[in-house]
Design a protein around this motif. Sequence first.
Motif, PDB file in Angstrom:
ATOM      1  N   LEU A   1       3.274   1.112 -14.610  1.00  0.00           N
ATOM      2  CA  LEU A   1       1.926   1.615 -14.326  1.00  0.00           C
ATOM      3  C   LEU A   1       1.834   3.135 -14.467  1.00  0.00           C
TER       4      LEU A   1
ATOM      5  N   GLN B   1      -0.911  14.060   5.672  1.00  0.00           N
ATOM      6  CA  GLN B   1      -0.494  13.337   4.479  1.00  0.00           C
ATOM      7  C   GLN B   1      -1.704  12.559   3.991  1.00  0.00           C
ATOM      8  N   LEU B   2      -2.109  12.796   2.752  1.00  0.00           N
ATOM      9  CA  LEU B   2      -3.342  12.176   2.271  1.00  0.00           C
ATOM     10  C   LEU B   2      -3.169  10.666   2.128  1.00  0.00           C
TER      11      LEU B   2
ATOM     12  N   ASN C   1       0.860  -2.918   3.558  1.00  0.00           N
ATOM     13  CA  ASN C   1       0.906  -1.742   4.424  1.00  0.00           C
ATOM     14  C   ASN C   1      -0.182  -1.657   5.476  1.00  0.00           C
TER      15      ASN C   1
ATOM     16  N   ARG D   1     -10.735   9.269   7.100  1.00  0.00           N
ATOM     17  CA  ARG D   1      -9.438   9.283   7.775  1.00  0.00           C
ATOM     18  C   ARG D   1      -9.577   9.625   9.250  1.00  0.00           C
TER      19      ARG D   1
ATOM     20  N   LEU E   1      -3.237  -4.331 -14.307  1.00  0.00           N
ATOM     21  CA  LEU E   1      -1.878  -4.182 -13.795  1.00  0.00           C
ATOM     22  C   LEU E   1      -1.908  -3.295 -12.556  1.00  0.00           C
ATOM     23  N   GLY E   2      -2.702  -2.219 -12.638  1.00  0.00           N
ATOM     24  CA  GLY E   2      -2.808  -1.284 -11.520  1.00  0.00           C
ATOM     25  C   GLY E   2      -3.478  -1.908 -10.311  1.00  0.00           C
TER      26      GLY E   2
ATOM     27  N   PHE F   1     -13.534  11.562   2.276  1.00  0.00           N
ATOM     28  CA  PHE F   1     -12.175  11.114   2.550  1.00  0.00           C
ATOM     29  C   PHE F   1     -11.708  11.583   3.926  1.00  0.00           C
TER      30      PHE F   1
ATOM     31  N   GLN G   1       7.916  -1.629 -12.042  1.00  0.00           N
ATOM     32  CA  GLN G   1       6.764  -0.969 -11.421  1.00  0.00           C
ATOM     33  C   GLN G   1       6.461   0.389 -12.039  1.00  0.00           C
TER      34      GLN G   1
ATOM     35  N   GLU H   1      -1.171  -4.227  -8.435  1.00  0.00           N
ATOM     36  CA  GLU H   1      -0.150  -3.597  -7.595  1.00  0.00           C
ATOM     37  C   GLU H   1      -0.774  -2.992  -6.346  1.00  0.00           C
ATOM     38  N   ILE H   2      -1.990  -2.464  -6.497  1.00  0.00           N
ATOM     39  CA  ILE H   2      -2.600  -1.791  -5.350  1.00  0.00           C
ATOM     40  C   ILE H   2      -3.027  -2.801  -4.290  1.00  0.00           C
TER      41      ILE H   2
ATOM     42  N   ALA I   1      -0.042  -3.685  -2.471  1.00  0.00           N
ATOM     43  CA  ALA I   1       0.392  -2.578  -1.615  1.00  0.00           C
ATOM     44  C   ALA I   1      -0.461  -2.511  -0.348  1.00  0.00           C
TER      45      ALA I   1
ATOM     46  N   PHE J   1      -3.193   4.937 -10.502  1.00  0.00           N
ATOM     47  CA  PHE J   1      -4.321   4.067 -10.827  1.00  0.00           C
ATOM     48  C   PHE J   1      -5.630   4.843 -10.773  1.00  0.00           C
TER      49      PHE J   1
ATOM     50  N   PHE K   1       1.501   4.385  -6.136  1.00  0.00           N
ATOM     51  CA  PHE K   1       1.003   3.822  -7.388  1.00  0.00           C
ATOM     52  C   PHE K   1      -0.515   3.873  -7.470  1.00  0.00           C
ATOM     53  N   ALA K   2      -1.150   3.934  -6.276  1.00  0.00           N
ATOM     54  CA  ALA K   2      -2.607   4.043  -6.278  1.00  0.00           C
ATOM     55  C   ALA K   2      -3.036   5.346  -6.931  1.00  0.00           C
TER      56      ALA K   2
ATOM     57  N   GLU L   1       3.776   4.520   0.271  1.00  0.00           N
ATOM     58  CA  GLU L   1       3.663   3.165  -0.278  1.00  0.00           C
ATOM     59  C   GLU L   1       2.520   3.080  -1.286  1.00  0.00           C
ATOM     60  N   TYR L   2       1.575   4.010  -1.170  1.00  0.00           N
ATOM     61  CA  TYR L   2       0.414   3.945  -2.063  1.00  0.00           C
ATOM     62  C   TYR L   2       0.544   4.876  -3.252  1.00  0.00           C
TER      63      TYR L   2
END
Lengths: 443, 333, 234
Positions: B250, B301-302, A217, A142, A205-206, A138, B247, A209-210, A213, B313, B309-310, B306-307
């Motif tokens: 979830l 910030q990891l 973004n 990044r 559902l997840g 990760f 929302q 939304e992702i 998103a 998930f 909800f990820a 906006e994410y």
Amino acid sequence: MSTRQPDAAGGGKLRAPLLFAAMAALIVAEGMTSGWNGALVILNMGLISAIMALGLNMQWGYAGLFNSGVVGFTAIGGLAPVLISMQPTPGAFSAGGWGVLLALVVAALAIAAAVWLNRHLTGKAKGLSIVAVLVVGFFVYRWIFDPAVAAIQAINPASQGYLGGLGLPVMLSWPVGALLAALAAWGVAKTALGLRSDYLAIATLGIGEIIVAVLKNEEWLDRGVLNVTGIPRPWPVPYEVDLQANPAFVQWMTDWGISPVTGSTVLVKLLYTGIFGVVLAVLILGAQLALKSPWGRMMRAIRDNEVSAAAMGKDVTGRHLQIFILGAAVIGLGGAMMITLDGQMTPASYNPLRYTFLILVMVVVGGSGNNWGSVLGGVLIWYVWIKAEVWGPKIMHTITMSLADGPLRQHLYDSAPHMRVIIMGLILLIVLRFAPRGLLPEK
Amino acid sequence: MDLLNALVAILNYVVIPATAYGAQLALGALGVTLIYGILRFSNFAHGDTMAFGTAVTIIVTWGLQAAGVSLGPLPTALLALPFGIAITAALMLATDRVIYRYYRKVHAAPVILVMVSVGVMFLMNGITRLLIGVDEIRFDDGARFLITAREWRDWTGLAEPLTLRSTQAITVVVAAVVVWALFWFLAKTRTGKSMRAFSDNEDLALLSGINPNRVVAVTWIIAAALATTAGVLYGLDKSFKAFNYFQLLLPVFAAAIVGGLGNPLGAIAGGFIIAFSEVGVTYAWKKVAGYLGYNADGLLQLLSTEYKFAVSFVILIIVLLFKPTGLFRGKSF
Amino acid sequence: MSFLDASGMTGGYGATDILHDCTLRVEKGQIAVIVGPNGAGKSTAMKAVFGMLRLRAGKVTLDGEDITALSPQERVRKGMGFVPQVNNVFPTMTVEENLEMGAFIREDDFTGTMEQVFELFPILCDKRRQNAGELSGGQRQQVAVGRALMTKPKLLMLDEPTAGVSPIVMDELFDRIIEIARTGISILMVEQNARQALEIADTGYVLVQGANRYTDTGAALMADPEVRRTFLGG
């Protein structure tokens, strides 16, 4: 699907043709009363809805899989026209494109390594090494990704600031949209299939939304909420202004006694109708052939009795994976076609109520498991959805006739367009309760 | 001193908001898990039930405010909450009578009930929109802060500020009371025990003379109370917007599954796991790192907010992959 | 007339009948055992007595009262207790709560009955705070029987109470069942372990294909060479 009830559908063999004729009559009536342009707008989006419903019908109707992430598969399909048909942003690729790609490769490798470790290690070492690989992966991701994105987004941010596309014909993006949706579907289905049916519903559902998103973004990809506009039209659809500037067309329209402006908009829409109609016809042909093949029979056997199908040695989860991916691909195709029709990508407009649950209503109303039903349901429910926004205030006007003018009446009147959400809920509940097999029941 | 400042920053930006959010999610997840345990389906209408209950509470709050009723330093909405719960419960019971009861009678498959709950979701979504519209609404009144940044600085002399909003404290207190009452009800009362029995073994419960209609009705009432309370607390803490409540479905479901569907203790734990992960992953750690002697270039910030909800998930997927029955095994109510 | 008199029962789950003119009778405070080969309709016969099966013909009376038309729940109120073969406890509830749920229909104070159950099954008293799902198979069966006793039934029906428990536990369970019968409760049970069951039975019913084949005292059936050869493995 599995609450079989005595067949409530009358009409026999004529039922489907009659219902389709009635649907056509509704569109024609719309054209006669409020203009052909508007009627064709409804029809075109109805055809795209029919394609999405066809995809969802494969999942829900053939296999009983509850997909509550249609919005995500639609959206990721819609990304394809941007990536394929927009002109590349000059310098964007050299500035950060390779960096982004490299970062994504790093991320994929890290996940693959974690999966490999999960399979080949045991005990404490397994957990620790997986976490270590993912954390390191990760941060490396990044570290490469962030500067690359910044570089891309710095290029002419007012109108570009993203990688752009490949500049290829937009029609190529339709299968690509299907492919993107299929990939996303593979990822989520691989984890959530084979568990209880509710889990797939929640996992999708997840993912829905992702995906939305991400599209909202990741500006380097599709400009996020800044929207991508001016997506080129597919061959052979011309632009209205070009038609109006074409003396031959103007002459032709004048001969017919139609204003060239109206003529050009209607012609453009008719061409789209033709293209979408061909795609839909090919899809439904394929879907019907598949449904009648041994593969389709097995699929339905699994749906109707999962336990006994598994006992007979059928690979239930494997079949479900296939059908789920296939259905998502069709939904993605519909998503790509919709963005092509709109000519723009507006990620903020992907609303689950409209793009997931409304499609679900289309499938159920049309008749779960029946491809023709999905087409009928797709066009019909889209028509009702559009018209209900108009009917809502009229109904409310009648209801509130007896009320004195005042804040309450004004409030009710203002919120009347929301009536269509209630209407959809009522339609879904009434169909589920009294005609669970829909307008065109599966044979 | 810097270590203290770092701790205060963590407390202020992570622990306090995540605790409040976790309590809200826990209440939502309890409702989902309760319906799953008794009625045996995943209720997709739960987010919109939260929205409806909150909308009704807001309208009653407006009425009380217009009548000049207030709770002093506490938000008026707390006074309106019982009305919101009562109306939501009435709607839930009506929905059950008109819609769900038929499917219980014909022993419909759970996935059909999920589909039916989508229809109910549409209805409640539409009714909420009719009632109150789609705009963002703030309805907190009364005292805004228990601890302000200035007071904190005067007391402690620390550079790092700490604020405790009254809505955060109210959330935690109300949630604790509600959870305590729920567990007391399930563990000690005859009706509560009969609900657990029904969830455990429906056939044997019927054999023992437990009335299923009564169990189901009580379940809807409790679910309405939990959903409305969760929704009002969330709205007080942040703001009310119908779509945001949809929302929430979830993270709420993720919390319930992480804790093991049907397990109320698990639902609470799941709520806090999701909330702390969400806030922790989306918080910019630059400041804390700075106090600890590491000056970062980026925000540390990891994931961008906006994410968020990820995060739910990913946790959901990890649990489904490795422990599909949830971290806390078995139903225990 | 017998305390339980289920006579001429004919019926099944769907279109085809499983029971054919089947008759079961139990006297007050006695033990009746139903044995027979697999698929003989033993459990079905028991369910018919309890009202979980729709009968096309036949009649069930309890203590002289016709209960043919009553639902299982109503039969519980009339004094029947039923212990299903599987899923017969509430696994995440404590032993004590299981017994409480057994007494759910009772309006009066049932602490005395619970004490009696604990006297009958002392191990349950020790484990009263433990969840039933965490107990051993034999202990779970005791919970199940105890739960059914909480309504103070006059007739206790047991569907293969010793299925899946060890021989020692089985003997212990049978001893308890005899004890229960001595308090005046009539017992009707289905058993796979035909020999041991017939040893304690006052009446034995051998069912074959949903019909009575042999009916006699337990001892007489055990002594019948034909029954021994065909059903008790020699």
